[in-house]
Design a protein around this motif. Structure first.
Motif, mmCIF file in Angstrom:
data_model
loop_
_atom_site.group_PDB
_atom_site.id
_atom_site.type_symbol
_atom_site.label_atom_id
_atom_site.label_comp_id
_atom_site.label_asym_id
_atom_site.label_seq_id
_atom_site.Cartn_x
_atom_site.Cartn_y
_atom_site.Cartn_z
ATOM 1 N N GLY A 1 1.423 5.551 -0.094
ATOM 2 C CA GLY A 1 0.753 6.731 0.427
ATOM 3 C C GLY A 1 1.667 7.940 0.432
ATOM 4 O O GLY A 1 2.771 7.924 -0.118
ATOM 5 N N ARG B 1 -0.733 10.790 7.626
ATOM 6 C CA ARG B 1 -0.485 9.968 6.429
ATOM 7 C C ARG B 1 -1.808 9.666 5.725
ATOM 8 O O ARG B 1 -2.828 9.464 6.374
ATOM 9 C CB ARG B 1 0.183 8.655 6.812
ATOM 10 C CG ARG B 1 1.577 8.773 7.335
ATOM 11 C CD ARG B 1 2.148 7.381 7.648
ATOM 12 N NE ARG B 1 3.492 7.456 8.157
ATOM 13 C CZ ARG B 1 3.796 7.496 9.447
ATOM 14 N NH1 ARG B 1 2.847 7.464 10.364
ATOM 15 N NH2 ARG B 1 5.055 7.568 9.832
ATOM 16 N N TYR B 2 -1.716 9.577 4.388
ATOM 17 C CA TYR B 2 -2.857 9.187 3.571
ATOM 18 C C TYR B 2 -2.416 8.057 2.649
ATOM 19 O O TYR B 2 -1.428 8.212 1.909
ATOM 20 C CB TYR B 2 -3.375 10.367 2.736
ATOM 21 C CG TYR B 2 -4.556 9.989 1.876
ATOM 22 C CD1 TYR B 2 -5.832 9.952 2.425
ATOM 23 C CD2 TYR B 2 -4.389 9.652 0.547
ATOM 24 C CE1 TYR B 2 -6.913 9.590 1.648
ATOM 25 C CE2 TYR B 2 -5.465 9.284 -0.233
ATOM 26 C CZ TYR B 2 -6.724 9.258 0.311
ATOM 27 O OH TYR B 2 -7.800 8.886 -0.440
ATOM 28 N N LYS B 3 -3.091 6.912 2.720
ATOM 29 C CA LYS B 3 -2.791 5.776 1.847
ATOM 30 C C LYS B 3 -3.744 5.780 0.666
ATOM 31 O O LYS B 3 -4.945 5.981 0.843
ATOM 32 C CB LYS B 3 -2.922 4.450 2.608
ATOM 33 C CG LYS B 3 -1.786 4.200 3.554
ATOM 34 C CD LYS B 3 -1.721 2.768 4.023
ATOM 35 C CE LYS B 3 -2.938 2.416 4.833
ATOM 36 N NZ LYS B 3 -2.878 1.083 5.407
ATOM 37 N N PHE B 4 -3.212 5.572 -0.512
ATOM 38 C CA PHE B 4 -4.028 5.555 -1.745
ATOM 39 C C PHE B 4 -4.819 4.279 -1.865
ATOM 40 O O PHE B 4 -4.526 3.280 -1.338
ATOM 41 C CB PHE B 4 -3.145 5.730 -2.974
ATOM 42 C CG PHE B 4 -2.313 6.975 -2.935
ATOM 43 C CD1 PHE B 4 -2.900 8.230 -2.924
ATOM 44 C CD2 PHE B 4 -0.932 6.916 -2.891
ATOM 45 C CE1 PHE B 4 -2.133 9.380 -2.879
ATOM 46 C CE2 PHE B 4 -0.167 8.056 -2.854
ATOM 47 C CZ PHE B 4 -0.761 9.282 -2.855
ATOM 48 N N ASP C 1 3.569 0.417 2.814
ATOM 49 C CA ASP C 1 3.260 -0.664 3.746
ATOM 50 C C ASP C 1 3.271 -1.975 2.978
ATOM 51 O O ASP C 1 2.510 -2.160 2.023
ATOM 52 C CB ASP C 1 1.896 -0.458 4.399
ATOM 53 C CG ASP C 1 1.904 0.667 5.413
ATOM 54 O OD1 ASP C 1 2.987 1.234 5.678
ATOM 55 O OD2 ASP C 1 0.826 0.991 5.938
ATOM 56 N N ASP D 1 0.859 -1.179 0.000
ATOM 57 C CA ASP D 1 0.000 0.000 0.000
ATOM 58 C C ASP D 1 0.897 1.232 0.000
ATOM 59 O O ASP D 1 1.781 1.361 0.842
ATOM 60 C CB ASP D 1 -0.884 0.026 1.252
ATOM 61 C CG ASP D 1 -1.934 -1.061 1.242
ATOM 62 O OD1 ASP D 1 -2.411 -1.415 0.152
ATOM 63 O OD2 ASP D 1 -2.286 -1.542 2.333
ATOM 64 N N GLN E 1 -9.735 3.419 6.174
ATOM 65 C CA GLN E 1 -8.679 2.680 5.487
ATOM 66 C C GLN E 1 -7.563 3.572 4.950
ATOM 67 O O GLN E 1 -6.496 3.090 4.647
ATOM 68 C CB GLN E 1 -9.259 1.899 4.316
ATOM 69 C CG GLN E 1 -10.156 0.768 4.720
ATOM 70 C CD GLN E 1 -10.661 0.050 3.490
ATOM 71 O OE1 GLN E 1 -11.180 0.678 2.567
ATOM 72 N NE2 GLN E 1 -10.494 -1.261 3.479
ATOM 73 N N HIS E 2 -7.801 4.869 4.832
ATOM 74 C CA HIS E 2 -6.855 5.714 4.117
ATOM 75 C C HIS E 2 -6.093 6.727 4.958
ATOM 76 O O HIS E 2 -4.997 7.119 4.585
ATOM 77 C CB HIS E 2 -7.588 6.467 2.991
ATOM 78 C CG HIS E 2 -8.216 5.564 1.989
ATOM 79 N ND1 HIS E 2 -7.498 4.849 1.067
ATOM 80 C CD2 HIS E 2 -9.521 5.240 1.787
ATOM 81 C CE1 HIS E 2 -8.316 4.131 0.324
ATOM 82 N NE2 HIS E 2 -9.561 4.352 0.744
ATOM 83 N N LEU E 3 -6.650 7.187 6.055
ATOM 84 C CA LEU E 3 -6.061 8.298 6.799
ATOM 85 C C LEU E 3 -5.591 7.846 8.177
ATOM 86 O O LEU E 3 -6.281 7.090 8.853
ATOM 87 C CB LEU E 3 -7.106 9.410 6.943
ATOM 88 C CG LEU E 3 -6.630 10.749 7.480
ATOM 89 C CD1 LEU E 3 -5.643 11.404 6.516
ATOM 90 C CD2 LEU E 3 -7.818 11.671 7.711
ATOM 91 N N SER E 4 -4.399 8.331 8.577
ATOM 92 C CA SER E 4 -3.916 8.050 9.934
ATOM 93 C C SER E 4 -3.235 9.298 10.496
ATOM 94 O O SER E 4 -2.699 10.123 9.764
ATOM 95 C CB SER E 4 -2.940 6.872 9.932
ATOM 96 O OG SER E 4 -1.720 7.222 9.330
ATOM 97 N N LEU F 1 -5.737 4.982 13.003
ATOM 98 C CA LEU F 1 -6.279 4.907 11.653
ATOM 99 C C LEU F 1 -7.718 5.396 11.628
ATOM 100 O O LEU F 1 -8.550 4.928 12.404
ATOM 101 C CB LEU F 1 -6.214 3.459 11.144
ATOM 102 C CG LEU F 1 -4.832 2.802 11.214
ATOM 103 C CD1 LEU F 1 -4.938 1.303 11.037
ATOM 104 C CD2 LEU F 1 -3.921 3.414 10.184
#
Length: 175
Positions: free
Chosen positions: A23, A172-175, A41, A21, A130-133, A127
Motif C-alpha cells: 500500500g 493508508r491505502y492498500k492495493f 502487511d 499486501d 479492505q483498502h483504506l485505514s 479500517l
C-alpha cells in the motif's frame, strides 16, 4: 532428496502464509511536515513499513533555509482489537540528513549533519473496508546526528542529540 527439498520449499513459499499486501500512506504532524509510508502487511500480524520524509523551510531572502531528509523503515506487529480496528507496535529506524543555513546581520553560518534515529512506536488504525485505514501514532524518538558547523570560514565538528515524543495522523491505502 534434493528435488524433494526444492518441491517442499516451493510449496511453502507459495502458501498464503507468505502473502503480502502492499500500500501507500501519508502521515502528517503539521502543515509542513509529512511522511510517505509504503506499508507491506505480511499476513494479519506483521508489517514492514519503509518511509520517506523531506522538509524544507526557506526565508524570503532565499539565503536562510533548513532542510531535512529522513529515510527509514518500521518493523511493526499488528493485533486486531475489533472487527475493523487494529493496534500496532514496534520500532522505526531512520537515516537523517539535515542542512541549516542562516545569515543574521550579514554573518553566514551553516550546519550540515547526518545520523540515525530509533523510535519505539505504538499506533492504532480503523479500517474502512479492505483498502483504506485512518489512525494515529505515538513514538518516542532518539536522534543522534553529527557533522560540521561553519561560520565565517571557520569549521568545527558538531553533534546534535535529542529525544522526545512525536504524534501523527496516518492515512493508508492498500492495493
Amino acid at each position: 532428496m534434493r528435488s524433494l527439498l526444492a518441491v517442499a520449499g516451493l510449496a511453502l513459499c507459495s502458501s498464503g502464509a507468505f502473502a503480502a499486501d502492499f500500500g501507500i500512506g501519508i502521515a502528517a504532524r503539521s502543515t509542513d511536515d509529512r511522511s510517505v509510508y509504503l506499508p507491506i502487511d505480511i499476513g494479519e500480524s506483521f508489517r514492514i513499513e519503509p518511509h520517506l520524509r523531506y522538509a524544507k523551510n526557506e526565508a524570503r531572502n532565499d539565503v536562510d533555509f533548513d532542510k531535512t531528509l529522513d529515510v527509514g523503515v518500521g518493523v511493526l506487529g499488528l493485533r486486531k482489537v475489533g472487527e475493523a480496528a487494529r493496534v500496532y507496535f514496534g520500532a522505526r529506524l531512520s537515516y537523517i540528513e539535515s542542512e541549516y543555513r542562516s545569515q543574521p546581520s550579514g554573518f553566514i553560518f551553516s550546519q550540515d549533519v547526518d545520523g540515525f534515529a530509533v523510535a519505539p512506536t505504538f499506533g492504532f488504525e480503523y479500517l474502512f473496508g479492505q483498502h483504506l485505514s485512518l489512525g494515529g501514532e505515538l513514538e518516542y524518538r532518539f536522534v543522534d546526528l553529527e557533522g560540521n558547523f561553519r561560520q565565517q570560514g571557520l569549521t568545527r565538528d558538531t553533534e546534535r542529540k535529542s529525544q522526545g515524543t512525536q504524534t501523527r495522523v496516518v492515512l493508508r491505502y492498500k492495493f
